[in-house]
Design an enzyme around this catalytic site. Sequence first.
Site, PDB file in Angstrom:
ATOM      1  N   LYS A  55      37.999  43.262  36.051  1.00  0.00           N
ATOM      2  CA  LYS A  55      39.231  42.501  36.233  1.00  0.00           C
ATOM      3  C   LYS A  55      39.615  41.826  34.923  1.00  0.00           C
ATOM      4  O   LYS A  55      38.755  41.360  34.184  1.00  0.00           O
ATOM      5  CB  LYS A  55      39.036  41.434  37.320  1.00  0.00           C
ATOM      6  CG  LYS A  55      38.822  42.042  38.702  1.00  0.00           C
ATOM      7  CD  LYS A  55      38.370  41.007  39.707  1.00  0.00           C
ATOM      8  CE  LYS A  55      38.051  41.687  41.034  1.00  0.00           C
ATOM      9  NZ  LYS A  55      37.268  40.806  41.927  1.00  0.00           N
ATOM     10  N   ARG A  73      28.602  36.326  46.617  1.00  0.00           N
ATOM     11  CA  ARG A  73      28.292  35.465  45.465  1.00  0.00           C
ATOM     12  C   ARG A  73      29.523  34.625  45.113  1.00  0.00           C
ATOM     13  O   ARG A  73      30.603  34.848  45.651  1.00  0.00           O
ATOM     14  CB  ARG A  73      27.947  36.338  44.254  1.00  0.00           C
ATOM     15  CG  ARG A  73      29.120  37.218  43.830  1.00  0.00           C
ATOM     16  CD  ARG A  73      28.938  37.859  42.477  1.00  0.00           C
ATOM     17  NE  ARG A  73      30.148  38.523  42.033  1.00  0.00           N
ATOM     18  CZ  ARG A  73      30.525  39.754  42.362  1.00  0.00           C
ATOM     19  NH1 ARG A  73      29.791  40.480  43.172  1.00  0.00           N
ATOM     20  NH2 ARG A  73      31.657  40.253  41.906  1.00  0.00           N
ATOM     21  N   GLY A 116      33.132  50.261  42.033  1.00  0.00           N
ATOM     22  CA  GLY A 116      33.684  51.504  41.484  1.00  0.00           C
ATOM     23  C   GLY A 116      32.674  52.520  41.009  1.00  0.00           C
ATOM     24  O   GLY A 116      33.034  53.649  40.665  1.00  0.00           O
TER      25      GLY A 116
HETATM   26  C1  MV4 Z   1      39.482  52.868  47.117  1.00  0.00           C
HETATM   27  C2  MV4 Z   1      40.678  53.214  46.462  1.00  0.00           C
HETATM   28  C3  MV4 Z   1      41.592  53.980  47.162  1.00  0.00           C
HETATM   29  N1  MV4 Z   1      41.319  54.386  48.423  1.00  0.00           N
HETATM   30  N2  MV4 Z   1      39.264  53.289  48.369  1.00  0.00           N
HETATM   31  C4  MV4 Z   1      37.384  50.744  43.410  1.00  0.00           C
HETATM   32  C5  MV4 Z   1      36.258  49.781  43.376  1.00  0.00           C
HETATM   33  C6  MV4 Z   1      35.661  49.809  44.723  1.00  0.00           C
HETATM   34  N3  MV4 Z   1      35.362  48.473  45.100  1.00  0.00           N
HETATM   35  C7  MV4 Z   1      36.671  50.420  45.594  1.00  0.00           C
HETATM   36  N4  MV4 Z   1      37.686  50.973  44.751  1.00  0.00           N
HETATM   37  C8  MV4 Z   1      38.721  51.693  45.259  1.00  0.00           C
HETATM   38  N5  MV4 Z   1      38.553  52.130  46.532  1.00  0.00           N
HETATM   39  C9  MV4 Z   1      40.158  54.019  48.988  1.00  0.00           C
HETATM   40  N6  MV4 Z   1      39.901  54.435  50.236  1.00  0.00           N
HETATM   41  C10 MV4 Z   1      40.885  52.763  45.173  1.00  0.00           C
HETATM   42  C11 MV4 Z   1      39.901  52.002  44.565  1.00  0.00           C
HETATM   43  C12 MV4 Z   1      40.215  51.563  43.223  1.00  0.00           C
HETATM   44  C13 MV4 Z   1      40.372  50.215  42.931  1.00  0.00           C
HETATM   45  C14 MV4 Z   1      40.199  49.234  43.901  1.00  0.00           C
HETATM   46  C15 MV4 Z   1      40.349  47.905  43.604  1.00  0.00           C
HETATM   47  C16 MV4 Z   1      40.729  47.545  42.326  1.00  0.00           C
HETATM   48  C17 MV4 Z   1      40.908  48.492  41.348  1.00  0.00           C
HETATM   49  C18 MV4 Z   1      40.731  49.831  41.629  1.00  0.00           C
HETATM   50  C19 MV4 Z   1      40.921  50.785  40.636  1.00  0.00           C
HETATM   51  C20 MV4 Z   1      40.745  52.097  40.939  1.00  0.00           C
HETATM   52  C21 MV4 Z   1      40.383  52.489  42.225  1.00  0.00           C
END
Ligand code: MV4
Length: 448
Positions: free
Chosen positions: A237, A292, A165
């Site tokens: 988380k 990991r 993020g």
């Molecule tokens: C995104 C998304 C919506 N659309 N990608 C957040 C952490 C990073 N690993 C990727 N993340 C996100 N990517 C697209 N194309 C929304 C998130 C996201 C999110 C993803 C997983 C768990 C929690 C989240 C909280 C906010 C945004």
Amino acid sequence: MFGTVLVANRGEIARRVFRACKQLGLRTVAVYSEADRGALHVRDADTAVEIGGAPPRESYLDAERILDAARQTRADAIHPGYGFLSESARFAEAVRRAGITFIGPRPEAIRKMGDKIEARRLMSSAGVSVLPGSFGAVADGAGAEAIAREVGYPVILKAAAGGGGIGMARVEKASDLAAAFAAANRRAQAAFGTGDLYVERYLERPRHVEVQVFGDEAGAVVHMHERECSIQRRHQKLVEESPAPGLPAATKAGLTSAAVAGARAIGYTNAGTMEFLVDERGGFYFLEMNARLQVEHPVTEEVTGLDLVLAQLHVAAGEPLPWPQSAIVQRRAAIECRVYAEDPAKGFLPSPGTIQTLELPSGEGIRIESGIEAGSTVSVHYDPLLFKLIAHGATRAEAIERLAGALDRCVIEGVRTTIPFLRRVVASTEFRQGRVHTQMLEQGAFNA
Ligand code: MV4
């Protein structure tokens, strides 16, 4: 099998790895900072080496000091735990050059998955579905705009070196792109030393579902089913579970086969996690791969009855994976709550201090993974995770019932904790119905 294992970590995960080492009769070495002189993980190990000051840069992130400790104690293998140096390809490489076994994936795999653009490209080539977007770094706002015009708004700008993020920006319309690009580029440069960005179509209110994978050196790759991890706050988380409630069977089958195909395509070895976003219609898209062992691995252990850390040790020693895919079955339901020294009544403000009282629940279906005891100090220098509470049952309802009871029996004095928040999650209708998504906290779903 090697004789001596050094754990380059602290807290509950260091203790978890030591426990597995002891089961195999291996000699254990702890490393610790000045702040951790009295820590439980230090006492768990056969030998302990003080490696530096409390700030992680001076101790748990200092590869040279850790390698010195390994040479000094004649360690044959290093387990990095999670966080700290666990996904440093350079550290894994340095460990290998020192003639020591790194208990984790090969440095090449860590490097590939650390570059989120490369990971996206490799996974897409392996037939794993990704969100529409760019397959390389975009040069500037105009480059991002060209991609966004193709895939449609909203889009998200992500840092190639990011993950978790950091350095992401959602963009609603073309006229916002140039400024958003400049800001995200600057932040990525400051945080990672490289400003490379890529573009993806933005998915609204997705679920975060991940698949545990495991590879051995003979090229076998299996999955250990999925974990639902949508209940997060600012990419931390808070609750994880398996099976993912309400996941359509076709989505589940698609996710697990994509995860295995992706891991195979890069010759992945040891434990890893493929993260996906899942939309309301059950569509799923690769997000990133964590190279990991993860914090939430006990959920998978409780569901499958397997010991992932033991498996990591065996596979790192060159042994084949002991289980064919058909032997890895989701037999139970399990839910993990992360208890942090943070005050949910004050926006999850960190609450460092000394633990005065600590009473932890036990009983049928309850597992605790803790790095603390009464008298422990919670330092501002480290992740404030106090312990993980994992409940399992024959059904999700039984796991929830046990979890709710166990949360009610926890007594912690001296620091504020996330337990009041976790109790509200577990009591909520949304959670009980399995209707979770990643934006729930922002939407105030579990507010007091
Ligand atoms: C995104 C998304 C919506 N659309 N990608 C957040 C952490 C990073 N690993 C990727 N993340 C996100 N990517 C697209 N194309 C929304 C998130 C996201 C999110 C993803 C997983 C768990 C929690 C989240 C909280 C906010 C945004």
